[in-house]
Structures are given as structure tokens and as C-alpha cells.
Design a protein around this motif. Structure first.
Motif, PDB file in Angstrom:
ATOM      1  N   VAL A  37       0.869  -1.176   0.000  1.00 11.77           N
ATOM      2  CA  VAL A  37       0.000   0.000   0.000  1.00 11.77           C
ATOM      3  C   VAL A  37       0.903   1.223   0.000  1.00 11.77           C
ATOM      4  CG1 VAL A  37      -1.735   1.287   1.320  1.00 11.77           C
ATOM      5  CG2 VAL A  37      -1.803  -1.222   1.283  1.00 11.77           C
ATOM      6  N   ARG A  38       0.518   2.284  -0.694  1.00 14.27           N
ATOM      7  CA  ARG A  38       1.317   3.502  -0.656  1.00 14.27           C
ATOM      8  C   ARG A  38       0.436   4.708  -0.344  1.00 14.27           C
ATOM      9  NH1 ARG A  38       2.974   4.390  -7.066  1.00 14.27           N
ATOM     10  NH2 ARG A  38       0.884   5.012  -7.808  1.00 14.27           N
ATOM     11  N   GLN A  39       1.038   5.715   0.239  1.00 14.66           N
ATOM     12  CA  GLN A  39       0.312   6.936   0.557  1.00 14.66           C
ATOM     13  C   GLN A  39       1.128   8.141   0.099  1.00 14.66           C
ATOM     14  OE1 GLN A  39      -0.894   7.447   4.665  1.00 14.66           O
ATOM     15  NE2 GLN A  39      -2.480   8.905   4.059  1.00 14.66           N
ATOM     16  N   PRO A  40       0.689   8.757  -1.004  1.00 17.74           N
ATOM     17  CA  PRO A  40       1.372   9.976  -1.462  1.00 17.74           C
ATOM     18  C   PRO A  40       1.142  11.103  -0.469  1.00 17.74           C
ATOM     19  CG  PRO A  40       0.032   8.993  -3.213  1.00 17.74           C
ATOM     20  CD  PRO A  40      -0.365   8.348  -1.928  1.00 17.74           C
ATOM     21  N   PRO A  41       2.007  12.094  -0.461  1.00 19.76           N
ATOM     22  CA  PRO A  41       1.833  13.205   0.485  1.00 19.76           C
ATOM     23  C   PRO A  41       0.495  13.901   0.283  1.00 19.76           C
ATOM     24  CG  PRO A  41       3.631  13.606  -1.072  1.00 19.76           C
ATOM     25  CD  PRO A  41       3.198  12.230  -1.275  1.00 19.76           C
ATOM     26  N   GLY A  42      -0.247  14.056   1.362  1.00 16.86           N
ATOM     27  CA  GLY A  42      -1.524  14.749   1.329  1.00 16.86           C
ATOM     28  C   GLY A  42      -2.675  13.976   0.724  1.00 16.86           C
ATOM     29  N   LYS A  43      -2.460  12.709   0.436  1.00 20.80           N
ATOM     30  CA  LYS A  43      -3.513  11.905  -0.195  1.00 20.80           C
ATOM     31  C   LYS A  43      -3.841  10.678   0.648  1.00 20.80           C
ATOM     32  CE  LYS A  43      -2.403  13.301  -4.935  1.00 20.80           C
ATOM     33  NZ  LYS A  43      -2.104  12.815  -6.319  1.00 20.80           N
ATOM     34  N   GLU A  44      -4.924  10.023   0.261  1.00 23.25           N
ATOM     35  CA  GLU A  44      -5.327   8.806   0.950  1.00 23.25           C
ATOM     36  C   GLU A  44      -4.427   7.631   0.537  1.00 23.25           C
ATOM     37  OE1 GLU A  44      -7.700  10.616   3.253  1.00 23.25           O
ATOM     38  OE2 GLU A  44      -7.825   8.417   3.278  1.00 23.25           O
TER      39      GLU A  44
END
Length: 122
Positions: A37-44
């Protein structure tokens, strides 16, 4: 208890490659689906890949398909993510997770590692 420890992140130029690893302990690794799973900055958070136990069949989100490869070494209790042709949009914190994820459903948050940062920039 379940422990998942990611490594291998860093700064890479567009078009480059990285290989992430996830060392698992505290459960029977070979018996479980595993996901990234990844989470970009400022995103879900975004589920990007999973691998089945046993036959090791794989699934990918369209955003990473044909560029990323998930694999597992059950003898080493380790999950991998080979990332090629990296783009700036791949910049995110990458988490190893125990469980069956998909584009609509994330694996249970209780079974994620602490993550490793991947930054794609010139």
C-alpha cells in the motif's frame, strides 16, 4: 505479535528503479496474502499490489501494472516490491501489509508496517 519492517526506500531519479523489502515476523508468513500500500503526500492510502500464499498469484493496480513486481520468499519471511520506470507520481510512503487488499479495500490497518519513503525527483 505481527511485525512488518520495510526497507529499501530512498531518493531516485525518474526512470530509475528501487527494490523494497519487508521483513515479517510474529505470524505464519507463508499462509497469508500480503499487499503493498502507498500513501502519497496529502492523499489517501492506495493499494497497489498483492500476492497470494502458496501459488503466489499476483494482482496490481493499473497505476503500477507492468512497472512494479511483487514477490515473496517464504523461507526468509520476506516480501519484495521491485519498482521500475519510476515516475514522480510514485512518490509516496510505501507500506507492507498483511492481508488481501484491492483497489476498493485496504488491508486491515492494524497489520501494516511503519513504511519506507520513496521520492522520485530529478
Amino acid at each position: 505479535q505481527v511485525q512488518l519492517v520495510e526497507s529499501g526506500g530512498g531518493l531516485v531519479q525518474p526512470g530509475g528503479s528501487l527494490r523494497l523489502s519487508c521483513a515479517a515476523s510474529g505470524f505464519s508468513f507463508s499462509e497469508y496474502y500480503m499487499s503493498w500500500v502507498r500513501q502519497p503526500p496529502g492523499k489517501e492510502p492506495e493499494w497497489i499490489s498483492r500476492i497470494a500464499p502458496g501459488v503466489s498469484s499476483t494482482k496490481y493496480a493499473s497505476s503500477v501494472k507492468d512497472r512494479f513486481t511483487i514477490s515473496r520468499d517464504d523461507a526468509k519471511n520476506t516480501l519484495y516490491l521491485q519498482m521500475n520506470s519510476l515516475k514522480s507520481d510514485d512518490t509516496a510512503r510505501y507500506y507492507c501489509a498483511r492481508g488481501l487488499g484491492s483497489v476498493t479495500t485496504l488491508p486491515p490497518r492494524d497489520y501494516w508496517g511503519q513504511g519506507t519513503q520513496v521520492t522520485v525527483s530529478p
